[in-house]
Design an enzyme around this catalytic site. Structure first.
Site, PDB file in Angstrom:
ATOM      1  N   SER A  38       0.842  -1.181   0.000  1.00  0.00           N
ATOM      2  CA  SER A  38       0.000   0.000   0.000  1.00  0.00           C
ATOM      3  C   SER A  38       0.887   1.245   0.000  1.00  0.00           C
ATOM      4  CB  SER A  38      -0.953  -0.031   1.194  1.00  0.00           C
ATOM      5  OG  SER A  38      -1.914   0.990   1.091  1.00  0.00           O
TER       6      SER A  38
ATOM      7  N   ASP B 208      -7.619  -5.361  -6.328  1.00  0.00           N
ATOM      8  CA  ASP B 208      -7.286  -4.326  -5.351  1.00  0.00           C
ATOM      9  C   ASP B 208      -8.318  -3.203  -5.467  1.00  0.00           C
ATOM     10  OD1 ASP B 208      -6.212  -2.389  -3.717  1.00  0.00           O
ATOM     11  OD2 ASP B 208      -4.272  -2.309  -4.710  1.00  0.00           O
TER      12      ASP B 208
ATOM     13  N   HIS C 173      -6.724  -5.758  -1.410  1.00  0.00           N
ATOM     14  CA  HIS C 173      -5.664  -4.820  -1.047  1.00  0.00           C
ATOM     15  C   HIS C 173      -4.694  -5.433  -0.040  1.00  0.00           C
ATOM     16  CE1 HIS C 173      -3.687  -1.027  -0.863  1.00  0.00           C
ATOM     17  NE2 HIS C 173      -3.900  -0.877   0.427  1.00  0.00           N
TER      18      HIS C 173
END
Length: 550
Positions: free
Chosen positions: A190, A436, A472
């Protein structure tokens, strides 16, 4: 190269020389002696240096907590770049350094044990690494993004904290062991994946390798997409509903099943996974392949408003002139994942701190110039619904006399397709889940395609791996357990480039359980653009060995 970049490189290079790059070897210091006075590093304050006994899987180690560049910001608040460094006992050190990438908007120091991301178990500290982490230059916690009012705090968060902490941590490692690390790696997901990609551009002389998982390397643009998504989802809501109410879990499950019905077998085996991403995007249509409700919405259909909203979301954010503001998104069965729903439908306008990464908080305070300072009492919903794709979106590239770096300058890698220093000395592995919900895999794919177009030899130092179904950083119906640090070490230290990396399921993941996948399922993750295809004549579809990359 901007002024901030050149200054940072000069400082880092100078400190490497001071750390022993010129052959000077300092006295080896005991843990308790790693103090401000004995280290003598400019602008460093050591708060504590203590021996930590072995506990559970963690070995005995020395833990140093400190801060760099203490100052008062233009908002009158105190700032410093906080960090934590953990070093194994000298007899247990593997001679290597590990930078643990941050997450969200940082704001706190995560224990520097060395998160190995999607590896099945263990930490870098357990593997013998010296590990450092940082708060990104502000200790306000993840629920307070008002640090964005201070321009230096913006730069520290975007890139400077990584460069500053790396050089100081290496000097402390040198003092602790009497030598610099033989190898240095940075891993993150991330915003931590963005850290890795930024470092591969700005600080490539400091590291030998990077793993950037689901990287938000165009984070300000992704924040615009969050505002866009909220507006689109709200367009399908009825009176009194929030955007998330317009898309119950049954609606997303229907979309996922419709994608599977059209695309599952395109890769040669019907297994609940879509490996042939390109063929699927050409074959599947929300308009024609998802049933349309003739009356009230139910679990077996979507309303016309729901379909339009989803088409707009997956098509990507656009301004009133229909110009793209961020990438499109692949339609993938992972849209039914709990992680997908959380980030795409809940987090953007949830109670703090979840709206601070790409929602109203970060968009208004950190990525807009000058800062918008939005009211977050409603979770930022009002700000997002009123966000202009023409005027407000343009603020990510704006500067002023006070804010000399735009969000695009301090958050994104400079010249991301011109990685000459990385090419000369390091390796970069980028991993992205195809479902994602935060950062579009299509954006990462576009970057890698551009890198290859700029340098036909790019695969010699940078490789991209797509994880079908993964949300994610993990989750979703996916084989999301894999050890990329081991693959990176083999590439850097042995010259073995990763063509395929074995990935397994997390059998305890609710999305895997809901998909009724066998606990032993594994697949190869293939270096892009190759994808996993079932070998001819093989019948065992649950073993990675039954597939090949082609």
């Amino acid at each position: 190269m901007n002024k901030g970049t050149s200054l940072t490189i000069v400082m880092v290079t100078g400190l490497v020389a001071a750390c022993g790059g010129d052959g000077d070897t300092p006295a080896i210091l005991a843990c308790a002696d790693l103090t401000t006075a004995k280290l003598g590093i400019a602008n460093l304050q050591v708060a504590s240096a203590v021996e930590v006994a072995a506990s559970g899987p963690l070995p005995a180690h020395c833990k140093v907590n400190g801060a760099l560049n203490s100052r008062i910001g233009i908002d009158g608040k105190p700032y410093a770049i906080g960090f934590e460094l953990r070093t194994p006992l000298p007899t247990a050190w593997n001679g290597k350094f590990f930078f643990q990438g941050g997450g969200g908007t940082n704001g706190l120091i995560v224990p520097a044990t060395g998160n190995l991301l999607n590896a099945p178990a263990g930490t870098a500290l357990e593997r013998g690494y010296a590990v450092v982490s940082t708060d990104g230059g502000h200790n306000t916690g993840q629920s307070d993004v008002s640090f964005g009012i201070d321009p230096q705090a913006r730069s520290d968060y975007g890139y400077n904290a990584v460069g500053q902490v790396t050089m100081v941590a290496k000097k402390i490692v040198h003092a602790r062991y009497g030598q610099l690390p033989a190898r240095s790696y940075l891993l993150g997901c991330s915003n931590g994946g963005r850290d890795a990609m930024v470092a591969s551009s700005r600080f490539a002389h400091q590291f030998d390798g990077y793993v950037a998982t689901n990287p938000g390397f165009n984070l300000p643009k992704a924040a615009i997409a969050q505002q866009w998504d909220t507006q689109q989802f709200m367009s399908a809501a009825t009176a009194g509903q929030l955007p998330k109410d317009a898309f119950p879990a049954t609606a997303l499950h229907l979309v996922a099943q419709s994608v599977l019905a059209k695309c599952d077998a395109l890769d040669g085996v019907a297994d609940g996974m879509v490996n042939d991403r390109v063929a699927c995007q050409g074959a599947f249509s929300i308009a024609s392949d998802v049933p349309t409700c003739s009356g009230a919405p139910d679990a077996g259909c979507l309303t016309a408003a729901q379909k339009t909203a989803l088409q707009n979301v997956f098509g990507g954010a656009r301004d009133s002139a229909n110009r793209s503001l961020y990438a499109s998104w692949p339609l993938d069965p992972g849209v039914s994942g709990q992680n997908w729903r959380f980030w795409k439908l809940d987090a953007g306008f949830a109670p703090l701190p979840f709206n601070t990464l790409i929602g109203a908080g970060a968009m208004g305070y950190v990525f807009s110039t000058p800062p918008d300072a939005p009211d977050l009492a409603d979770g930022g919903l009002g700000y997002q619904l009123g966000f202009s794709m023409d005027t407000a979106a343009a603020k990510i590239s704006a500067t002023t006399a006070t804010y000399k770096e735009s969000a695009l300058e301090f958050m994104t890698p400079p010249n991301p397709t011109q990685l000459t220093t990385l090419k000369a000395r390091g390796k970069l592995i980028v991993v992205h889940g195809t479902a994602d919900p935060v950062f579009s895999p299509n954006d990462t794919i576009a970057w890698y395609d551009a890198l290859k177009a700029a340098d036909a030899s790019a695969s010699n130092y940078a490789r991209l791996f797509l994880v079908p179904g993964m949300n994610h950083c993990g989750g979703g119906p996916a084989t999301d357990r894999f050890d990329m640090l081991a693959a990176l070490e083999d590439w850097v230290e042995k010259g073995t480039a990763p063509d395929a990396v074995r990935a397994a399921v997390n059998a305890a993941d609710p999305d895997v359980v809901a998909a009724a996948w066998p606990a032993r399922r594994s697949r190869p993750l293939c270096a892009y653009p190759k994808q996993a295809m079932l070998k001819t004549g093989v019948t065992d579809t649950e073993d990675a060995a039954s597939f090949e990359c082609r």
